[in-house]
Design a protein around this motif. Structure first.
Motif, PDB file in Angstrom:
ATOM      1  N   ALA A  48       0.845  -1.302   0.023  1.00  0.00           N
ATOM      2  CA  ALA A  48      -0.058  -0.096   0.061  1.00  0.00           C
ATOM      3  C   ALA A  48       0.996   1.148   0.041  1.00  0.00           C
ATOM      4  N   THR A  72      -0.839  -0.407  -4.620  1.00  0.00           N
ATOM      5  CA  THR A  72      -1.774   0.630  -4.782  1.00  0.00           C
ATOM      6  C   THR A  72      -1.147   1.788  -4.349  1.00  0.00           C
ATOM      7  N   HIS A  92      -5.666   3.658  -5.398  1.00  0.00           N
ATOM      8  CA  HIS A  92      -6.287   3.567  -4.146  1.00  0.00           C
ATOM      9  C   HIS A  92      -5.991   4.382  -2.989  1.00  0.00           C
ATOM     10  N   THR A  94      -5.772   4.573   0.644  1.00  0.00           N
ATOM     11  CA  THR A  94      -5.681   3.490   1.777  1.00  0.00           C
ATOM     12  C   THR A  94      -6.466   4.115   2.924  1.00  0.00           C
ATOM     13  N   ALA A 109       3.111  -1.480   4.148  1.00  0.00           N
ATOM     14  CA  ALA A 109       3.115  -0.091   3.836  1.00  0.00           C
ATOM     15  C   ALA A 109       4.464   0.592   4.444  1.00  0.00           C
ATOM     16  N   ALA A 122      -7.120   3.832   7.934  1.00  0.00           N
ATOM     17  CA  ALA A 122      -5.988   2.906   7.165  1.00  0.00           C
ATOM     18  C   ALA A 122      -5.381   1.659   7.850  1.00  0.00           C
ATOM     19  N   GLN A 125      -7.850  -0.915   7.967  1.00  0.00           N
ATOM     20  CA  GLN A 125      -8.113  -1.621   6.643  1.00  0.00           C
ATOM     21  C   GLN A 125      -6.917  -2.581   6.411  1.00  0.00           C
ATOM     22  N   LEU A 126      -5.801  -2.054   6.685  1.00  0.00           N
ATOM     23  CA  LEU A 126      -4.559  -2.834   6.498  1.00  0.00           C
ATOM     24  C   LEU A 126      -4.806  -4.331   7.072  1.00  0.00           C
TER      25      LEU A 126
END
Ligand SMILES: C[S@@+](CC[C@H](N)C(=O)[O-])C[C@H]1O[C@@H](n2cnc3c(N)ncnc32)[C@H](O)[C@@H]1O
Length: 269
Positions: A48, A72, A92, A94, A109, A122, A125-126
């Motif tokens: 990401a 992304t 995207h 994040t 990331a 974020a 989500q990760l």
């Protein structure tokens, strides 16, 4: 905390130099941390905020044709330019855009969440994109941990120190969390990850190097904002740039904290 546009926009001409410096300085440590997760053939990986794509390229080499690598970025133009075999590139944001489909064995990331105001979403989500047993490797600067290593041996060192701390102040005023790096081990634990491991790395150089190149890319790109915010004068910035090219000062970057942890559950793929 202020909402902001990302200060170091990939559209600007300094972006390739920034990514080359980040790759040279940090890829060896990043790869060591990724290897520690056991990455191998068949793994599904998400990179990401992939920037210039060097880590995604390496992941694709490890995951092989039976694996899958998604790279992304909010602005993926440098990924498209890089031409990354075996990597799917997608625009995207994040934490704001819906998570990619499927579960991942590894999510990474580097130097992304520290910059984004919605970093808590974020991170959720990760972590949420991982399969049971899957690994998150999260790396971010602790931008306040920059003043510690530079020697102060005269006026020239003092000017370097002043300008570097002005840049830190600009980042923090724009929404960067100045102490994000040191919070990563706790944040990973609070996210429910186990086997959390963290370490810090501070690049230090004398004279022209990837360290000075990264400072230059950042200062050239944010020159107008630094001056408009009255953090430094144009004369100080000109002198700073000259010193980066000529002065053999000991100069460092902030500490990069690399933290990893895994979701409880199945370990093998
Ligand atoms: C400092 S660069 C780091 C690039 C790369 N991860 C590396 O370490 O070499 C930050 C990257 O994050 C991207 N980025 C910034 N905000 C983002 C967001 N909200 N979602 C996804 N990517 C973002 C930027 O476009 C840029 O490519």
């Amino acid at each position: 905390m202020a909402e902001q546009n990302y200060l170091l926009d990939n559209a600007e001409q300094q972006a390739p130099s920034r990514f080359a410096s980040l790759e040279a300085l940090f890829d060896p440590g990043t790869i060591r941390n990724l290897v520690a997760t056991g990455i191998g053939p068949g793994w599904r990986c998400w990179e990401a905020g992939a920037g210039g794509g060097s880590v995604a390229r390496w992941m694709a080499g490890q995951a092989g044709p039976s694996g899958y690598v998604l790279a992304t970025d909010i602005d993926p133009r440098r990924l498209a330019e890089a031409g990354l075999p075996g990597v799917e590139v997608r625009q995207h944001d994040t934490g704001r855009d819906p998570a990619p489909d499927g579960e991942f064995d590894l999510v990474h990331a580097r130097l992304v969440l520290v910059h984004i105001p919605h970093r808590a979403e974020a991170l959720r989500q990760l972590v949420g994109a991982l399969r049971p047993g899957g690994w998150l490797v999260l790396e971010d600067f602790d931008v306040r941990a920059i003043g510690t290593f530079a020697e102060q041996r005269g006026d020239e060192d003092a000017l370097l120190g002043k300008v570097v701390s002005a840049f830190t102040d600009l980042l923090v005023a724009g929404g960067v969390d100045g102490e994000y790096g040191r919070s990563l081990p706790r944040l990973l634990e609070e996210s429910g990850l186990i086997d959390v491991h963290a370490e810090g790395y501070v690049p230090i150089a004398r004279g022209p190097s990837a360290v000075t190149d990264l400072h230059l890319a950042n200062f050239v790109q944010t020159r107008d904002q630094l001056i408009a915010a009255n953090l430094v004068t144009a004369t100080e910035l000109d002198r700073f740039t000259e010193l980066l090219h000529t002065h053999r000062a000991t100069l460092n970057l902030p500490m990069l904290v690399s933290a990893r942890g895994r979701v409880p559950g199945r370990v093998t793929t």
